[in-house]
Design a protein around this motif. Structure first.
Motif, PDB file in Angstrom:
ATOM      1  N   ARG A 183       0.492  -1.249   0.158  1.00 64.70           N
ATOM      2  CA  ARG A 183       0.005  -0.450   0.318  1.00 64.70           C
ATOM      3  C   ARG A 183       0.603   1.000   0.087  1.00 64.70           C
ATOM      4  NH1 ARG A 183      -2.484  -3.678   3.379  1.00 64.70           N
ATOM      5  NH2 ARG A 183      -4.839  -4.262   2.630  1.00 64.70           N
ATOM      6  N   THR A 184       1.233   2.099  -0.872  1.00 65.31           N
ATOM      7  CA  THR A 184       2.047   2.685  -1.552  1.00 65.31           C
ATOM      8  C   THR A 184       0.899   4.181  -1.161  1.00 65.31           C
ATOM      9  OG1 THR A 184       2.096   2.109  -3.616  1.00 65.31           O
ATOM     10  CG2 THR A 184       3.653   1.918  -1.944  1.00 65.31           C
ATOM     11  N   GLY A 185      -0.113   4.658  -2.129  1.00 63.15           N
ATOM     12  CA  GLY A 185      -1.741   4.959  -2.122  1.00 63.15           C
ATOM     13  C   GLY A 185      -0.682   6.723  -1.205  1.00 63.15           C
ATOM     14  N   THR A 186      -0.697   7.403  -1.926  1.00 65.44           N
ATOM     15  CA  THR A 186      -0.754   8.671  -1.269  1.00 65.44           C
ATOM     16  C   THR A 186      -2.935   9.673  -1.378  1.00 65.44           C
ATOM     17  OG1 THR A 186      -0.650   9.812  -3.099  1.00 65.44           O
ATOM     18  CG2 THR A 186       0.903   9.453  -1.376  1.00 65.44           C
ATOM     19  N   TRP A 187      -2.804  10.363  -0.420  1.00 67.20           N
ATOM     20  CA  TRP A 187      -3.728  11.619  -1.076  1.00 67.20           C
ATOM     21  C   TRP A 187      -4.298  12.158  -2.721  1.00 67.20           C
ATOM     22  CZ3 TRP A 187      -4.401  16.239  -3.202  1.00 67.20           C
ATOM     23  CH2 TRP A 187      -3.476  17.368  -2.969  1.00 67.20           C
ATOM     24  N   VAL A 188      -3.115  11.840  -3.394  1.00 66.23           N
ATOM     25  CA  VAL A 188      -3.095  12.382  -4.811  1.00 66.23           C
ATOM     26  C   VAL A 188      -3.615  11.665  -5.266  1.00 66.23           C
ATOM     27  CG1 VAL A 188      -1.507  13.235  -6.463  1.00 66.23           C
ATOM     28  CG2 VAL A 188      -1.316  14.171  -4.055  1.00 66.23           C
ATOM     29  N   SER A 189      -3.059  10.360  -5.346  1.00 66.08           N
ATOM     30  CA  SER A 189      -3.038   9.196  -6.178  1.00 66.08           C
ATOM     31  C   SER A 189      -4.623   8.753  -5.503  1.00 66.08           C
ATOM     32  CB  SER A 189      -2.615   7.501  -5.549  1.00 66.08           C
ATOM     33  OG  SER A 189      -2.996   7.400  -4.789  1.00 66.08           O
ATOM     34  N   ALA A 190      -5.572   8.677  -5.051  1.00 66.85           N
ATOM     35  CA  ALA A 190      -6.367   8.603  -4.220  1.00 66.85           C
ATOM     36  C   ALA A 190      -7.414   9.503  -4.971  1.00 66.85           C
ATOM     37  CB  ALA A 190      -6.723   8.977  -2.871  1.00 66.85           C
ATOM     38  N   SER A 191      -6.920  10.452  -4.646  1.00 67.50           N
ATOM     39  CA  SER A 191      -8.218  12.033  -5.443  1.00 67.50           C
ATOM     40  C   SER A 191      -8.170  11.711  -7.056  1.00 67.50           C
ATOM     41  CB  SER A 191      -7.179  13.565  -4.967  1.00 67.50           C
ATOM     42  OG  SER A 191      -6.672  13.735  -4.191  1.00 67.50           O
ATOM     43  N   ALA A 192      -7.084  11.081  -7.678  1.00 61.12           N
ATOM     44  CA  ALA A 192      -7.072  10.443  -8.992  1.00 61.12           C
ATOM     45  C   ALA A 192      -8.109   9.202  -9.669  1.00 61.12           C
ATOM     46  CB  ALA A 192      -6.048   9.926  -9.531  1.00 61.12           C
ATOM     47  N   HIS A 193      -8.298   8.634  -8.531  1.00 61.55           N
ATOM     48  CA  HIS A 193      -9.160   7.294  -8.424  1.00 61.55           C
ATOM     49  C   HIS A 193     -10.242   8.158  -8.652  1.00 61.55           C
ATOM     50  CE1 HIS A 193      -6.123   3.905  -8.904  1.00 61.55           C
ATOM     51  NE2 HIS A 193      -5.745   4.066  -7.240  1.00 61.55           N
ATOM     52  N   ILE A 194     -10.666   8.730  -7.552  1.00 63.69           N
ATOM     53  CA  ILE A 194     -12.080   9.253  -7.218  1.00 63.69           C
ATOM     54  C   ILE A 194     -12.489   9.612  -8.631  1.00 63.69           C
ATOM     55  CG2 ILE A 194     -13.412  11.086  -5.998  1.00 63.69           C
ATOM     56  CD1 ILE A 194     -11.993  10.484  -3.551  1.00 63.69           C
ATOM     57  N   GLN A 212      -4.695   7.961 -13.231  1.00 59.70           N
ATOM     58  CA  GLN A 212      -3.539   9.186 -13.648  1.00 59.70           C
ATOM     59  C   GLN A 212      -4.638   9.182 -14.325  1.00 59.70           C
ATOM     60  OE1 GLN A 212      -0.289   8.911 -11.807  1.00 59.70           O
ATOM     61  NE2 GLN A 212      -0.639   8.839  -9.894  1.00 59.70           N
ATOM     62  N   LEU A 213      -3.894   8.197 -15.813  1.00 55.92           N
ATOM     63  CA  LEU A 213      -4.191   8.830 -17.213  1.00 55.92           C
ATOM     64  C   LEU A 213      -5.683   9.262 -17.649  1.00 55.92           C
ATOM     65  CD1 LEU A 213      -3.381   9.313 -20.455  1.00 55.92           C
ATOM     66  CD2 LEU A 213      -3.610   6.580 -20.501  1.00 55.92           C
ATOM     67  N   ALA A 214      -6.689   8.840 -16.866  1.00 56.72           N
ATOM     68  CA  ALA A 214      -7.431   8.261 -17.450  1.00 56.72           C
ATOM     69  C   ALA A 214      -8.584   9.899 -16.131  1.00 56.72           C
ATOM     70  CB  ALA A 214      -8.471   7.373 -16.469  1.00 56.72           C
ATOM     71  N   ALA A 215      -7.886  10.359 -14.976  1.00 58.29           N
ATOM     72  CA  ALA A 215      -8.086  11.215 -14.584  1.00 58.29           C
ATOM     73  C   ALA A 215      -8.160  12.719 -15.681  1.00 58.29           C
ATOM     74  CB  ALA A 215      -7.610  11.739 -13.009  1.00 58.29           C
ATOM     75  N   VAL A 216      -6.738  12.462 -15.997  1.00 64.68           N
ATOM     76  CA  VAL A 216      -6.229  13.342 -17.155  1.00 64.68           C
ATOM     77  C   VAL A 216      -7.320  13.666 -18.301  1.00 64.68           C
ATOM     78  CG1 VAL A 216      -4.376  14.108 -19.353  1.00 64.68           C
ATOM     79  CG2 VAL A 216      -3.993  13.531 -16.366  1.00 64.68           C
ATOM     80  N   MET A 217      -7.771  12.572 -18.904  1.00 67.39           N
ATOM     81  CA  MET A 217      -8.712  12.400 -19.736  1.00 67.39           C
ATOM     82  C   MET A 217      -9.859  13.133 -19.803  1.00 67.39           C
ATOM     83  SD  MET A 217      -7.228  11.201 -22.703  1.00 67.39           S
ATOM     84  CE  MET A 217      -5.299  11.737 -22.046  1.00 67.39           C
ATOM     85  N   VAL A 258     -11.950   3.760 -20.466  1.00 71.54           N
ATOM     86  CA  VAL A 258     -11.189   2.133 -20.196  1.00 71.54           C
ATOM     87  C   VAL A 258     -10.257   1.771 -19.228  1.00 71.54           C
ATOM     88  CG1 VAL A 258      -8.955   1.598 -21.296  1.00 71.54           C
ATOM     89  CG2 VAL A 258     -10.623   2.158 -22.862  1.00 71.54           C
ATOM     90  N   GLY A 259     -10.042   3.536 -18.652  1.00 72.32           N
ATOM     91  CA  GLY A 259      -9.339   2.770 -16.992  1.00 72.32           C
ATOM     92  C   GLY A 259     -11.057   3.242 -16.390  1.00 72.32           C
ATOM     93  N   ALA A 260     -11.974   3.783 -16.801  1.00 71.25           N
ATOM     94  CA  ALA A 260     -12.719   3.909 -15.235  1.00 71.25           C
ATOM     95  C   ALA A 260     -13.207   2.599 -15.233  1.00 71.25           C
ATOM     96  CB  ALA A 260     -13.736   5.237 -15.673  1.00 71.25           C
ATOM     97  N   TYR A 261     -13.396   1.960 -16.343  1.00 72.63           N
ATOM     98  CA  TYR A 261     -14.600   0.686 -16.078  1.00 72.63           C
ATOM     99  C   TYR A 261     -13.131  -1.079 -15.532  1.00 72.63           C
ATOM    100  CZ  TYR A 261     -15.915  -3.917 -18.617  1.00 72.63           C
ATOM    101  OH  TYR A 261     -16.424  -4.796 -18.907  1.00 72.63           O
ATOM    102  N   GLN A 262     -11.910  -0.287 -15.450  1.00 66.76           N
ATOM    103  CA  GLN A 262     -11.141  -0.953 -14.638  1.00 66.76           C
ATOM    104  C   GLN A 262     -11.466  -0.866 -13.201  1.00 66.76           C
ATOM    105  OE1 GLN A 262      -8.920  -4.014 -15.465  1.00 66.76           O
ATOM    106  NE2 GLN A 262     -10.343  -4.048 -17.334  1.00 66.76           N
TER     107      GLN A 262
END
Length: 466
Positions: A21-32, A179-184, A321-325
């Protein structure tokens, strides 16, 4: 609570797999952001058109505040209140905090919604792929040309891509994709917003009103009612990410406490998405008025510049594509864990070989994972080909998931953890909030089902056309 707050606790616990588990609030924000800014944003101008200048923005703000509040409650339920162990999924959190039938009800609500969302994303991505082909046709042959395209080929293409990406073992290896999907998602939202602003600035005089579509002019009385209910479902779907919140939180490092990082990520994620939602919804309504299309980037309210519209739709496809995963990984984990527990001695179940993949580096290969996940993607692809009704599916998914997953379980778990006394002031207003959201969900589901039935009267399976 003491454990997550960083206070000493006498409860024994093991922070299992902490090295993974190496996630941070930044990566979690990208997931959200990946989970939230999805196909929901595409229908917001249509939703605002049904509700109008007053009710539309109010509905967006109310849904965002409710989602933020209940998500904060849910973040505090990540650890078992007795043992302090991590809950790796939503159903684990409900089981630890409520138990009994609540756990089964949550499992049904969560996984039906997750499966439905992946089907909805298959539909939306195919429509965007078809829109890329259609925009080139309109550019060459004029805006009056039909340029109709069958969606099935594009649904199959999307399915093939997801079969490959579904071999990513788990959530912890999805950070780069999110992170790629969040940018898209931010990319196509900005393009849609920019095109809407340009349309308004160019002298567009679309007819709008304080109450939205006008009875007797745009719609009948009953159409107005059902459309408003479906619009609420569309807005609810636009904020749907509670069904994967615990799974996202399970990727976070232990320090700082996961609930603190998750609350920060939730605030950032929902604030960013609400800003885009209000902008896209209101400016889109100003651009298109009461005739706003169900999907403002594929409904061809915009025709030119066709290349920019193509870029926006490419961004939609990459994002989905990313959100599906993001939404199917909890389903994969549930089935694989249960199968391994059921047949612990089966080589087919537990076999996992290390492999090197170009661009992806070290990974693992499992025959069972390949077979099961491929079968799941094929199933969602077939259902998407059977039922490609964008707005109705989006509205129904939002309605079905909003109350139980976003409101009911977080509220009930908070009441249980805090030992809130029945019928005290806080207990009453929390349950009143839950009951209000239940009513909204029922009305939104009714509107979506009514319009879905209407559309299905003229629909032929496997013959959807954009």
């Amino acid at each position: 609570m003491d454990l997550e707050a960083g206070k000493p606790t006498s409860a024994p616990f093991v922070d299992d797999d902490s090295s993974n588990r190496t996630g941070t609030w930044v990566s979690a924000s990208a997931h959200i952001i990946t989970a939230v800014i999805g196909s929901g944003v595409l229908s917001l101008s249509w939703a605002i058109a049904q509700l109008g200048w007053i009710a539309g923005p109010i509905a967006l703000v109310i849904f965002s505040v409710i989602t933020w509040f209940t998500s904060a409650l849910l973040a505090d339920c990540y650890r078992d209140p007795v043992s302090g162990r991590r809950c790796s999924c939503y159903t684990d959190a409900v089981k630890s905090n409520l138990g009994g039938l609540n756990n089964k009800f949550c499992g049904i609500a969560q996984y039906v919604n997750l499966a439905g969302t992946t089907i909805g994303y298959s539909i939306t991505s195919a429509i965007s792929m078809a829109a890329i082909k259609r925009s080139g046709c309109f550019h060459k042959r004029g805006h009056a040309a039909g340029c109709h395209v069958k969606n099935n080929t594009f649904i199959i293409i999307f399915g093939i891509i997801e079969i490959i990406l579904s071999q990513i073992p788990n959530f912890h290896e999805l950070s780069w994709l999110s992170q790629l999907a969040a940018v898209m998602s931010l990319g196509y939202s900005c393009i849609g917003l920019g095109l809407s602003i340009a349309k308004v600035a160019g002298g567009s005089h679309a007819r709008t009103s304080l109450m939205g579509t006008t009875v007797g002019v745009d719609v009948t009385k009953w159409q107005k009612i059902w459309n408003c209910f479906e619009a609420l479902g569309n807005i609810a779907f636009a904020y749907a990410f509670s069904n994967v919140l615990v799974e996202i939180q399970d990727t976070l490092k232990s320090s700082p406490p996961a609930n603190e990082s998750m609350k920060k990520a939730t605030l950032v994620g929902i604030s960013v998405t609400t800003m885009f939602y209000i902008s896209c919804g209101l400016v889109g309504y100003a651009a298109f008025g009461n005739n706003a299309p169900g999907n403002f980037l594929t409904g061809f309210g915009f025709y030119e510049p066709y290349w920019l519209i193509d870029i926006a739709n490419v961004c939609i496809v990459v994002h989905l594509v990313g959100a599906y995963q993001l939404f199917c990984q909890p389903i994969f984990k549930l089935v694989e864990d249960r199968c391994l527990n059921q047949w612990p001695d089966s080589n087919f179940m537990k076999e996992s070989r290390p492999i090197k993949l170009p661009l992806f580096g070290d990974s693992t290969f499992s025959t069972f994972r390949l077979v099961w996940r491929t079968a799941y993607v094929i199933m969602t692809t077939v259902v998407a080909m059977l039922l490609p009704l964008f707005n109705s599916v989006v509205g129904l998914l939002g309605a079905v998931s909003f109350w139980p997953l976003t409101v009911y379980f977080p509220v009930q778990m908070h009441i249980s953890r805090e030992n809130i006394r029945p019928f005290c002031r806080k207990w009453i207003w929390l349950n009143a909030l839950s009951m209000l959201c239940l009513i909204i969900s029922i009305l939104a589901a009714a509107g979506s089902i009514a319009l879905m039935i209407k559309d299905l009267r003229t629909y032929k399976p496997f013959n959807s056309v954009s």
